[in-house]
Design a protein around this motif. Structure first.
Motif, PDB file in Angstrom:
ATOM      1  N   PRO A  82      -9.887   6.190   3.523  1.00 39.09           N
ATOM      2  CA  PRO A  82      -8.202   6.126   3.964  1.00 39.09           C
ATOM      3  C   PRO A  82      -8.188   6.087   5.579  1.00 39.09           C
ATOM      4  O   PRO A  82      -7.190   5.743   5.774  1.00 39.09           O
ATOM      5  CB  PRO A  82      -7.935   7.908   3.501  1.00 39.09           C
ATOM      6  CG  PRO A  82      -8.854   8.076   2.284  1.00 39.09           C
ATOM      7  CD  PRO A  82     -10.108   7.486   2.902  1.00 39.09           C
ATOM      8  N   TRP A 131      -9.423   0.771   1.008  1.00 41.71           N
ATOM      9  CA  TRP A 131      -8.638   1.848   1.599  1.00 41.71           C
ATOM     10  C   TRP A 131      -8.637   3.046   0.739  1.00 41.71           C
ATOM     11  O   TRP A 131      -8.513   4.187   1.565  1.00 41.71           O
ATOM     12  CB  TRP A 131      -7.119   1.523   1.784  1.00 41.71           C
ATOM     13  CG  TRP A 131      -7.015   0.084   2.693  1.00 41.71           C
ATOM     14  CD1 TRP A 131      -7.833  -0.156   3.505  1.00 41.71           C
ATOM     15  CD2 TRP A 131      -6.036  -0.761   2.690  1.00 41.71           C
ATOM     16  NE1 TRP A 131      -7.333  -1.428   4.189  1.00 41.71           N
ATOM     17  CE2 TRP A 131      -6.176  -1.900   3.622  1.00 41.71           C
ATOM     18  CE3 TRP A 131      -4.811  -0.974   1.809  1.00 41.71           C
ATOM     19  CZ2 TRP A 131      -5.402  -2.830   3.750  1.00 41.71           C
ATOM     20  CZ3 TRP A 131      -4.156  -2.038   2.047  1.00 41.71           C
ATOM     21  CH2 TRP A 131      -4.403  -3.051   2.859  1.00 41.71           C
ATOM     22  N   TRP A 137       0.861  -1.211  -0.094  1.00 38.95           N
ATOM     23  CA  TRP A 137       0.094   0.009   0.063  1.00 38.95           C
ATOM     24  C   TRP A 137       0.984   1.323  -0.086  1.00 38.95           C
ATOM     25  O   TRP A 137       1.826   1.427   0.814  1.00 38.95           O
ATOM     26  CB  TRP A 137      -0.864  -0.009   1.164  1.00 38.95           C
ATOM     27  CG  TRP A 137      -1.674   1.207   1.416  1.00 38.95           C
ATOM     28  CD1 TRP A 137      -1.436   2.180   2.276  1.00 38.95           C
ATOM     29  CD2 TRP A 137      -2.913   1.473   0.486  1.00 38.95           C
ATOM     30  NE1 TRP A 137      -2.673   3.132   2.234  1.00 38.95           N
ATOM     31  CE2 TRP A 137      -3.298   3.001   1.112  1.00 38.95           C
ATOM     32  CE3 TRP A 137      -3.548   1.218  -0.597  1.00 38.95           C
ATOM     33  CZ2 TRP A 137      -4.390   3.595   0.424  1.00 38.95           C
ATOM     34  CZ3 TRP A 137      -4.562   1.629  -1.142  1.00 38.95           C
ATOM     35  CH2 TRP A 137      -5.103   3.159  -0.469  1.00 38.95           C
ATOM     36  N   ALA A 194      -6.983   2.704   6.125  1.00 37.03           N
ATOM     37  CA  ALA A 194      -5.804   2.410   5.666  1.00 37.03           C
ATOM     38  C   ALA A 194      -4.670   2.162   6.417  1.00 37.03           C
ATOM     39  O   ALA A 194      -4.721   2.676   7.580  1.00 37.03           O
ATOM     40  CB  ALA A 194      -5.235   3.301   4.408  1.00 37.03           C
ATOM     41  N   ARG A 210      -8.796  -4.862  -0.816  1.00 38.51           N
ATOM     42  CA  ARG A 210      -8.351  -4.140   0.193  1.00 38.51           C
ATOM     43  C   ARG A 210      -8.048  -2.751  -0.256  1.00 38.51           C
ATOM     44  O   ARG A 210      -8.324  -1.686   0.291  1.00 38.51           O
ATOM     45  CB  ARG A 210      -7.102  -4.938   1.069  1.00 38.51           C
ATOM     46  CG  ARG A 210      -7.647  -5.995   1.721  1.00 38.51           C
ATOM     47  CD  ARG A 210      -8.556  -5.811   2.767  1.00 38.51           C
ATOM     48  NE  ARG A 210      -8.750  -7.005   3.524  1.00 38.51           N
ATOM     49  CZ  ARG A 210      -9.962  -7.369   3.796  1.00 38.51           C
ATOM     50  NH1 ARG A 210     -10.979  -6.627   3.556  1.00 38.51           N
ATOM     51  NH2 ARG A 210     -10.298  -8.550   4.535  1.00 38.51           N
TER      52      ARG A 210
END
Length: 195
Positions: free
Chosen positions: A119, A115, A60, A122, A111
């Motif tokens: 956010p 996210w 990420w 996340a 995922r």
């Protein structure tokens, strides 16, 4: 995070059955409890899927792509080599792991989408991707070994019922949510093949 093993489920079932027999001696179960012969294979598949959260978190907000063809090739080459060493049909093993990889990637993409939409949920820390891959490689070896041990079961008409039982057990034991239940169904989609 340590995940429970199938043996713990079996012990819990046996313990509960024994406790009921002591508390209610005139009540006995209608049928003995038996685990599916595919339970260990399906649980290893589910545990491998559960690593997707850590892998997604490691990627990420980096330049690392979810889809990683060189890593996929490395995994597929390794599992087909293990299959060849055990005189298994390498095409069958390849399909099983292709499904596993596709299901894992689907979880990671989900995922990322979650996210991006929110956010606040996340990940704020980045798990060690190399550690996750060590665990994945270990589970791959377990899965190939279980495929070898359950080869006959995987190639009989009764396979689908045994697979469904193993999926239900893994879902309950590991507390899989709907996303992971769907992923497990996808990951195990090539298991049953009648010769």
């Amino acid at each position: 995070m340590t995940r429970p093993r199938v043996g713990m489920l079996a012990a819990a079932i046996v313990g509960t059955t024994a406790a009921l027999t002591v508390a209610f001696p005139s009540v006995t179960p209608a049928e003995p409890v038996t685990l599916s012969p595919l339970s260990a294979l399906v649980e290893a598949s589910a545990q491998r899927l559960l690593i997707a959260d850590d892998v997604a978190a490691a990627k990420w907000d980096t330049d690392l792509p979810i889809n990683d063809p060189p890593r996929e090739r490395q995994v597929l080459d390794a599992v087909t080599a293990m299959a060849a060493e055990q005189n298994l049909d390498t095409g069958f093993v390849y399909r099983v792991f292709r499904d596993q990889i596709d299901a894992t990637e689907a979880v990671e993409y989900t995922r990322f989408a979650q996210w991006k939409f929110d956010p606040a949920i996340a990940p704020t820390t980045r798990p060690d991707l190399s550690a996750a891959r060590v665990t994945i490689d270990r589970l791959n070896r377990v899965m190939v070994t279980e495929i070898a041990e359950q080869w006959d079961t995987l190639h009989t008409p009764g396979c689908r019922a045994r697979l469904a039982a193993a999926q239900a057990a893994a879902t309950a034991e590991l507390g899989l949510d709907p996303l992971y239940i769907t992923a497990l169904t996808r990951a195990t989609g090539s298991y049953c093949t009648t010769l």
